[in-house]
Write a protein that holds these residues in place. Sequence first.
Motif, PDB file in Angstrom:
ATOM      1  N   ASP A   1       0.827  -1.219   0.000  1.00 35.48           N
ATOM      2  CA  ASP A   1       0.000   0.000   0.000  1.00 35.48           C
ATOM      3  C   ASP A   1       0.851   1.254   0.000  1.00 35.48           C
ATOM      4  OD1 ASP A   1      -2.117  -1.628   0.027  1.00 35.48           O
ATOM      5  OD2 ASP A   1      -2.847  -1.106   2.043  1.00 35.48           O
ATOM      6  N   SER A   2       1.915   1.258   0.763  1.00 33.27           N
ATOM      7  CA  SER A   2       2.736   2.452   0.877  1.00 33.27           C
ATOM      8  C   SER A   2       3.339   2.823  -0.465  1.00 33.27           C
ATOM      9  CB  SER A   2       3.838   2.233   1.909  1.00 33.27           C
ATOM     10  OG  SER A   2       4.630   1.156   1.481  1.00 33.27           O
ATOM     11  N   HIS A   3       3.638   1.841  -1.286  1.00 34.66           N
ATOM     12  CA  HIS A   3       4.188   2.139  -2.614  1.00 34.66           C
ATOM     13  C   HIS A   3       3.178   2.897  -3.439  1.00 34.66           C
ATOM     14  CE1 HIS A   3       6.655  -1.041  -0.993  1.00 34.66           C
ATOM     15  NE2 HIS A   3       7.593  -0.789  -1.922  1.00 34.66           N
ATOM     16  N   VAL A   4       1.946   2.468  -3.334  1.00 32.30           N
ATOM     17  CA  VAL A   4       0.896   3.174  -4.070  1.00 32.30           C
ATOM     18  C   VAL A   4       0.813   4.616  -3.596  1.00 32.30           C
ATOM     19  CG1 VAL A   4      -1.552   3.182  -4.616  1.00 32.30           C
ATOM     20  CG2 VAL A   4      -0.342   1.016  -4.311  1.00 32.30           C
ATOM     21  N   PHE A   5       0.885   4.792  -2.289  1.00 33.08           N
ATOM     22  CA  PHE A   5       0.863   6.153  -1.734  1.00 33.08           C
ATOM     23  C   PHE A   5       1.956   6.999  -2.325  1.00 33.08           C
ATOM     24  CE2 PHE A   5      -1.816   4.846   1.925  1.00 33.08           C
ATOM     25  CZ  PHE A   5      -2.698   5.906   1.887  1.00 33.08           C
ATOM     26  N   VAL A   6       3.126   6.429  -2.402  1.00 32.80           N
ATOM     27  CA  VAL A   6       4.267   7.188  -2.898  1.00 32.80           C
ATOM     28  C   VAL A   6       4.039   7.624  -4.334  1.00 32.80           C
ATOM     29  CG1 VAL A   6       6.701   7.025  -3.517  1.00 32.80           C
ATOM     30  CG2 VAL A   6       5.920   6.204  -1.302  1.00 32.80           C
ATOM     31  N   PHE A   7       3.444   6.755  -5.128  1.00 33.39           N
ATOM     32  CA  PHE A   7       3.160   7.165  -6.517  1.00 33.39           C
ATOM     33  C   PHE A   7       2.242   8.366  -6.538  1.00 33.39           C
ATOM     34  CE2 PHE A   7       4.554   2.866  -7.956  1.00 33.39           C
ATOM     35  CZ  PHE A   7       5.504   3.318  -8.842  1.00 33.39           C
ATOM     36  N   PHE A   8       1.219   8.276  -5.734  1.00 35.35           N
ATOM     37  CA  PHE A   8       0.301   9.430  -5.651  1.00 35.35           C
ATOM     38  C   PHE A   8       1.040  10.685  -5.224  1.00 35.35           C
ATOM     39  CE2 PHE A   8      -3.206   6.379  -5.648  1.00 35.35           C
ATOM     40  CZ  PHE A   8      -4.075   7.029  -6.483  1.00 35.35           C
ATOM     41  N   SER A   9       1.840  10.529  -4.189  1.00 39.11           N
ATOM     42  CA  SER A   9       2.565  11.662  -3.628  1.00 39.11           C
ATOM     43  C   SER A   9       3.480  12.284  -4.667  1.00 39.11           C
ATOM     44  CB  SER A   9       3.326  11.168  -2.401  1.00 39.11           C
ATOM     45  OG  SER A   9       4.372  12.008  -2.107  1.00 39.11           O
ATOM     46  N   LEU A  10       4.123  11.433  -5.477  1.00 41.28           N
ATOM     47  CA  LEU A  10       5.013  11.939  -6.526  1.00 41.28           C
ATOM     48  C   LEU A  10       4.219  12.753  -7.536  1.00 41.28           C
ATOM     49  CD1 LEU A  10       7.410   8.921  -7.206  1.00 41.28           C
ATOM     50  CD2 LEU A  10       8.011  11.159  -6.286  1.00 41.28           C
ATOM     51  N   THR A  11       3.068  12.217  -7.907  1.00 36.84           N
ATOM     52  CA  THR A  11       2.231  12.910  -8.879  1.00 36.84           C
ATOM     53  C   THR A  11       1.837  14.290  -8.365  1.00 36.84           C
ATOM     54  OG1 THR A  11       1.286  10.727  -9.141  1.00 36.84           O
ATOM     55  CG2 THR A  11       0.319  12.506 -10.445  1.00 36.84           C
ATOM     56  N   VAL A  12       1.374  14.280  -7.111  1.00 37.33           N
ATOM     57  CA  VAL A  12       0.942  15.545  -6.526  1.00 37.33           C
ATOM     58  C   VAL A  12       2.101  16.502  -6.433  1.00 37.33           C
ATOM     59  CG1 VAL A  12       0.061  16.622  -4.435  1.00 37.33           C
ATOM     60  CG2 VAL A  12      -0.961  14.526  -5.268  1.00 37.33           C
ATOM     61  N   ALA A  13       3.285  15.995  -6.066  1.00 39.29           N
ATOM     62  CA  ALA A  13       4.450  16.848  -5.939  1.00 39.29           C
ATOM     63  C   ALA A  13       4.787  17.480  -7.280  1.00 39.29           C
ATOM     64  CB  ALA A  13       5.628  16.038  -5.419  1.00 39.29           C
ATOM     65  N   ALA A  14       4.638  16.683  -8.355  1.00 39.52           N
ATOM     66  CA  ALA A  14       4.930  17.223  -9.685  1.00 39.52           C
ATOM     67  C   ALA A  14       3.982  18.374  -9.984  1.00 39.52           C
ATOM     68  CB  ALA A  14       4.768  16.124 -10.743  1.00 39.52           C
ATOM     69  N   ALA A  15       2.704  18.160  -9.704  1.00 38.83           N
ATOM     70  CA  ALA A  15       1.731  19.220  -9.948  1.00 38.83           C
ATOM     71  C   ALA A  15       2.061  20.447  -9.117  1.00 38.83           C
ATOM     72  CB  ALA A  15       0.326  18.718  -9.616  1.00 38.83           C
ATOM     73  N   GLU A  16       2.446  20.207  -7.891  1.00 39.48           N
ATOM     74  CA  GLU A  16       2.744  21.320  -6.982  1.00 39.48           C
ATOM     75  C   GLU A  16       3.920  22.125  -7.490  1.00 39.48           C
ATOM     76  OE1 GLU A  16       4.509  20.155  -3.205  1.00 39.48           O
ATOM     77  OE2 GLU A  16       5.502  22.069  -3.566  1.00 39.48           O
ATOM     78  N   VAL A  17       4.924  21.427  -7.949  1.00 35.95           N
ATOM     79  CA  VAL A  17       6.094  22.128  -8.468  1.00 35.95           C
ATOM     80  C   VAL A  17       5.708  22.950  -9.687  1.00 35.95           C
ATOM     81  CG1 VAL A  17       8.293  21.786  -9.640  1.00 35.95           C
ATOM     82  CG2 VAL A  17       7.796  20.558  -7.556  1.00 35.95           C
TER      83      VAL A  17
END
Lengths: 783, 101
Positions: free
Chosen positions: B58-74
Motif C-alpha cells: 500500500d505504501s508504494h501506491v501512496f508514494v506514486f500518488f505523492s510523486l504525482t501531486v508533488a509534480a503538480a505542486e512544483v
Amino acid sequence: MSLIELLPLVPALPLAGVLLLLAGGRRLPGKAAAWLASGLVGAAFLLSLGIAIEYRGLAAAGSGSEHATPEASAEAPGAAEHAAEAPVIVQTLWRWMDVGADLVEISAARQELPMLEAVPEGAVGPAWFDLRLLDAVEDPAARAGLEAGLSRMWLPEAVVGEMPMQALPAGMLVTLDNVPPAAGRDAATLIVDAPRRERRFTVDLALQLDALSIVMLLVVTGVGFLIHVYSIGYMAHDADIRRYFTYLNLFVFSMLTLVLGAGFLVMFVGWELVGACSYLLIGFWYQDPANASAGRKAFIVNRIGDLAFLIGMMLIWTTFGSLAYGEVLPAAAGQAGTWVALAIPALLLVGATGKSAQIPLFVWLPDAMAGPTPVSALIHAATMVTAGVYMIARSHSLFEAAPQVMAVVATVGALTALVAALIAAVQVDIKRVLAYSTISQLGYMFLAVGAGAYVAGIFHLMTHAFFKALLFLGAGSVMHAMEHGFAHAHAHPETLDGIPPEQDMRHMGGLLGRIPATGWTFVIGGLALAGFPGLAGFWSKDEILFETIARDLAAGRVGLWTLLYGIGSLTALLTAFYTGRQLLMVLAGQPRSAGAEQAADSPWLMTLPLGVLALLSLVGGLVNAQALGIHALADFLAPVLGGHEAEFSALPFIGLAIGIALAGLGLAWWVYGPKRELLAEDGAFVDPIATRLPRYHKAAWNRFYVDELYAWLVVRPFRRSADFLWHVVDEGMVDSTVNGAGRLMAALGGWLRGWQTGYVRSYALSVLAGAVIIALWLFRAAW
Amino acid sequence: MSIPPGHFLMLAAVLFTIGVAGAILRRNAIIVLMSIELMLNAVNLTLLTAGRAMGDIDSHVFVFFSLTVAAAEVAIGLALVVAIFRSLGRTEVDDISVMHG
C-alpha cells in the motif's frame, strides 16, 4: 315584520357611518359628512324608539314573541310579580368564541359508565377519584372513554395534562375539582358530573333587549343625535370635521355595543371601544401637546380600572362557567358568602370607578375637557362615564351577593360626590365646573346603586344625561358666543391660569340678555342640576337620597346610610351653590370683558338641541316623580332591577331637599348676586370665597392636590424605576455586556493580527513548531 | 545482504532536516521550492521503507500518488515564481508579504 328583529341595525347604523366616512369621507364636503353621520344616529334613535314602543306592547301582552328567545331575567325578590310579563330578548348574531368543545364530547362518552366504588372515606371538599378504580370498569368502550376523558380534562395536577392514562402510576389520586362533596354519592356519579361546561369557553356575540337596555338605548341614541346636530354647527369651521364625525359615530356604535351586549365580554368590547373613542376625541386637537397628553391620561387611568374589570370577568368565568348575563346573574345569589362573591363585585367596582371617574380614579375626567365641548357633553357627561353605573346596575345580583361591596360602592359614591362638589365650587373655567359637577353627580349614581336603589341610579343617569348634556352644550354655545365677541371687539385678553379666555367665567357676566336662547336654556339646565323643585334633577336626586336613608329607616337605626344621606344632602347644598355661582358668574351682572359685551348667540343648529334638551330637563323627571305618585320608569325597570316599595312617607325628606336646593341657590345669590361687586379696584376678578375662606379656596383650587399625590405616589416611582432600568440595567448591564463582548473580540483580533506577518518563513516555522509539538505528543509514551 | 531500515530512516531524517532548514532559512523562492521537494521525498522514502519492512504494498501506491501531486505542486509553484518575477523583478520570498495583518 317586527322592529325588535331589527335590533342589530341600531348599532349597525352608526357603524355604517364610520365605514362610509372612512371610505369616502375625503370626497364628501364637510357639511355632507356631518349630516350623514347625524342622520344615521337619528335613524338609530327613531328605530330605538320604535323598538321601545313595541317592547312595551310586548311586555304588556305578557309573552315573548315567537322569534325571540325569552329567558328568565335576573329577578330581585320584589319583582317576582313583574318578571313573568317582561321578556328578556336575546338575539344571538353568531358564536364568537368556542374553545374546548372536545371536553363536552367526552362527557357524553362518560355518561355510559357503570357504577364504581364509593367515594373514599374522609374525602372532603374536592372529590377524589382513585385511578385504580379504572380497573373495575369492565366495558372496554366505557373504559376507553373514561381514560380519554380523564387524560384531557383540566385538572389541578398539571402532571395529568396531556399524558396518556397508561403513563400514570396506579393509585395516583386525581382531583375532580369544583365537584361539591355529597355524602352517599358514588364515584361514577362524580365522574359523570365532572366534565362540565366550565371547561368549555363559549361566547356568543349576542344583543340583549330588556327594560334596562331600552332606557340606555334611548338615552344614548337620543342625546347622541341631539349632540350630533349641535356638532354640525359647532364644528362647522373645523378642518377636521370628517374625522370628528367618524369618531363620534364610532363612539355611538361602541356605546350601543356596551349597553346592548348580552354578556360581560361583549360589554367589555364596547367598554374598551368607548375608551378608545374617548382617547381619540379628547386628543382631537392633537396639535397642542397638552390635549394629546390629556387623552393619554384618560386612557391610562382607565386601563387601571379595565384591568380589574378583566380580572373580574375571568373570575366570573371560572365561577359560573359563562359570561352571558342570562347564565351568570341568576346564579350569583348561590355564591353568596364565598370569597369570589366578594372579589368579583370588588373588581367590577374598580373597573367602574375608572370609567365613571370615581375616587380614586377620577383625575382623568377634568382633563378630558381638552376635547371639543360636544364631546364633553356626549362622552364625558351623558353617556360613557355612566357606563360604570350601568354596569353595576346590570350586574346587581353579583353585587347583592356581597353587601360589604355594596356599602363600599355607596361610600365611594358619596365621598366622590362631596369632594368633587367642593372642588367645583371654586373653579372658574366654565367647563371645569361642569366636569367636577359630572364627577359629583356620578357619585350620586354610585350612591344610589350602592344603596340598592338601581332604579333611582338609572333615573338619575337619565335626567343627568339631559341636563348635563344641556349644560355642556350651553357652555359650548357660550364659548362660541364669547369667541365671537372677542373677535368682534378685536380684543385679545390675556390667558389667566392657563384657561382660554372664552371659557373663563371671570371674563363673562351679563350674558343672559345678550345670548337669550343659550342663556335661558342654560338657566334651565342649571336649575335642573341644582335640584330646583319640579325639574328633572330634583326628582332623581331626591329619590337617591330618600332611598339611601330609607335603608336605615327600614332597620330603625342610625348608621352608615344615615351618614351617607348626610353627605349626599351636604353635596346637594354645594351643588345648588356652585350651580348658582356658575349661572350668576356667566349670565348675571355686568359684562367683565369686551368679549362678553359683544357676544352674539349661536346658530339655530346649536340652539335647537339646547331647546330640546331644556324641554327634557324640565319634564324629564316626571317619568318617575315618586312624590306625585308617578313611577312609570320604576315599573318599567322593575323586571330587571327589582322594585322598591317605599314604606315611609318621603314628604319630610322632599321638603328638606327643596329647602336645601333653595338654600344653596340663595347662598350663591347672596355671594355672587348681580348687586355684588366681583371686581377689585384694578379690574381683576376676586372670588369672595378666596377672601373669606382662603385656605379652602387654595386647596380646592388645586384640586386637593390629588394629581400631585398621584405624581408623587405613582408617576415618580415609575420614572425612577424607568431611570434605573435605563441607566443602570440597560446602559450599565445590557449595553456594557454587548459592547464588552465586541471590545474583547476586537482586542483578540488585534493580537492575532500580529501573527500574520506575511513572511512565508514565519508561517513555515509555525507549521514546524506545530508538527514538533504533535510529534512530541505522539511519542510522549517514549519518555 | 540488505541494508537495515534504520539507515533509510536516518537518511530520510537528514533529508527532511535539510529541507526544513532550506525552506525556513533561504530567501530565494526557487530554493524554497526545492527544499519543499526535498522534504516530500524524505517522507516518500520513509513510506517506502516502512512498506518494505512490513511487506506491505500500500505504501508504494501512496508514494506514486505523492510523486504525482508533488509534480503538480512544483508546476504551480514555478508558475507562481515566474509570475512573481515578472511583476517584482525578484524572487525573494520576503518581498511577497503584502498579505500581512
